[in-house]
Scaffold this motif. Structure first.
Motif, mmCIF file in Angstrom:
data_model
loop_
_atom_site.group_PDB
_atom_site.id
_atom_site.type_symbol
_atom_site.label_atom_id
_atom_site.label_comp_id
_atom_site.label_asym_id
_atom_site.label_seq_id
_atom_site.Cartn_x
_atom_site.Cartn_y
_atom_site.Cartn_z
ATOM 1 N N PRO A 289 -32.324 -1.523 116.175
ATOM 2 C CA PRO A 289 -31.254 -1.700 115.189
ATOM 3 C C PRO A 289 -29.998 -2.291 115.833
ATOM 4 O O PRO A 289 -29.570 -1.841 116.907
ATOM 5 C CB PRO A 289 -30.985 -0.278 114.677
ATOM 6 C CG PRO A 289 -32.236 0.481 114.988
ATOM 7 C CD PRO A 289 -32.771 -0.113 116.253
ATOM 8 N N LEU A 290 -29.423 -3.290 115.193
ATOM 9 C CA LEU A 290 -28.201 -3.935 115.678
ATOM 10 C C LEU A 290 -27.188 -3.951 114.535
ATOM 11 O O LEU A 290 -27.458 -4.516 113.476
ATOM 12 C CB LEU A 290 -28.490 -5.355 116.168
ATOM 13 C CG LEU A 290 -29.469 -5.482 117.346
ATOM 14 C CD1 LEU A 290 -29.884 -6.924 117.548
ATOM 15 C CD2 LEU A 290 -28.844 -4.921 118.619
ATOM 16 N N MET A 291 -26.039 -3.352 114.752
ATOM 17 C CA MET A 291 -25.053 -3.205 113.685
ATOM 18 C C MET A 291 -23.876 -4.185 113.810
ATOM 19 O O MET A 291 -23.047 -4.280 112.910
ATOM 20 C CB MET A 291 -24.504 -1.769 113.673
ATOM 21 C CG MET A 291 -25.590 -0.693 113.655
ATOM 22 S SD MET A 291 -26.749 -0.871 112.280
ATOM 23 C CE MET A 291 -25.664 -0.428 110.915
ATOM 24 N N GLY A 292 -23.778 -4.890 114.921
ATOM 25 C CA GLY A 292 -22.648 -5.786 115.138
ATOM 26 C C GLY A 292 -22.943 -7.230 114.787
ATOM 27 O O GLY A 292 -23.899 -7.538 114.062
ATOM 28 N N GLN A 293 -22.173 -8.136 115.342
ATOM 29 C CA GLN A 293 -22.301 -9.556 115.051
ATOM 30 C C GLN A 293 -23.274 -10.262 115.986
ATOM 31 O O GLN A 293 -23.762 -11.351 115.677
ATOM 32 C CB GLN A 293 -20.925 -10.241 115.154
ATOM 33 C CG GLN A 293 -19.880 -9.662 114.211
ATOM 34 C CD GLN A 293 -20.285 -9.799 112.764
ATOM 35 O OE1 GLN A 293 -20.695 -10.871 112.313
ATOM 36 N NE2 GLN A 293 -20.183 -8.705 112.009
#
Length: 251
Positions: free
Chosen positions: A223-227
């Protein structure tokens, strides 16, 4: 008399490299001056290849830049800091510990600092071994050893000519192969990572190669929540390894 120096990872000069090969030193690569027709250099190249050592032809400017003695005589050997093992050796370590095998496979990790960091994480989570390819990969050099904070001294590391064949060997031994991929359809937190497992970490730029990807049973996504669209290879490896450890510990 030939002047040469052995310092951490370089052996320079024709006689020195020949003696290192004869003595069975663990050598990652041998760099030989490109375009030179020379019987001694040819002998070194053939002897090295017969021992499974990668031989790279390069121009003299690169050899000059690598040289610590300024007397390389057209050949520089890059040594490993310890002996490599086999994939079976890694499986045997798991068996001796009476544990399900936990193996990390690095697909063309060329940055020695990334490889060192991956080895460090692998040692910290109790993995049984790390597998790297002979070509297009950093080897077990002094730089890698330093980046691993000494973990490389305690970790079994196999260096294989063909990663696909190594993955098939692991599969036959009962391991499930999980590859890290941004587009993977198995979210890390929702995937069962218990049991005998192999984690494949792709290269810094291109990820896993097509053939290696085809040998994976599952593709894992983090999971990647940033830009930013991806993690550094060693950071991704650490996240994956610690989720495996969490599940094994809580299981």
């Amino acid at each position: 008399m030939e002047d040469f120096k052995l310092e951490n990872e370089h052996i320079e000069g024709r006689n020195a490299v020949i003696e290192a090969l004869r003595a069975g030193r663990a050598i990652d690569k041998i760099y030989i001056a490109k375009g030179e027709v020379d019987q001694t250099l040819g002998h070194i190249a053939s002897k090295a290849r017969a021992q499974g050592v990668v031989v790279v032809e390069t121009d003299r400017r690169k050899l000059d830049a690598m040289s610590q003695t300024h007397a390389h005589q057209g050949v520089v050997a890059l040594c490993a800091v310890k002996e490599y093992c086999t994939v079976q050796d890694i499986l045997d370590i798991a068996k001796e510990r009476n544990e399900n095998p936990f193996v990390i496979v690095c697909d063309e990790i060329s940055d020695p600092h990334n490889l060192g960091a991956i080895i460090r994480s692998a040692e910290c989570v109790g993995a049984h071994g790390v597998v790297i390819p002979k070509r297009r990969s950093a080897g077990l050099t002094a730089v890698v050893d330093k980046a691993s904070a000494g973990a490389a001294e305690h970790m079994a590391i196999a260096r294989v000519p063909n990663l696909s064949a190594a993955l098939e060997e692991l599969k036959k031994a009962g391991l499930w192969v999980y590859g890290a991929a941004a587009e993977g359809d198995n979210p890390l937190w929702k995937t069962d990572l218990t049991g005998p497992i192999c984690l494949v970490i792709g290269s810094e730029g291109d990820g896993m190669s097509r053939l290696v990807r085809e040998h994976c049973d599952f593709l894992l996504s983090i999971p990647l929540m940033g830009q930013i669209s991806s993690l550094n290879a060693s950071a991704a490896a650490a996240v994956l390894m610690y989720e495996v450890l969490r599940q094994k510990t809580n299981g």
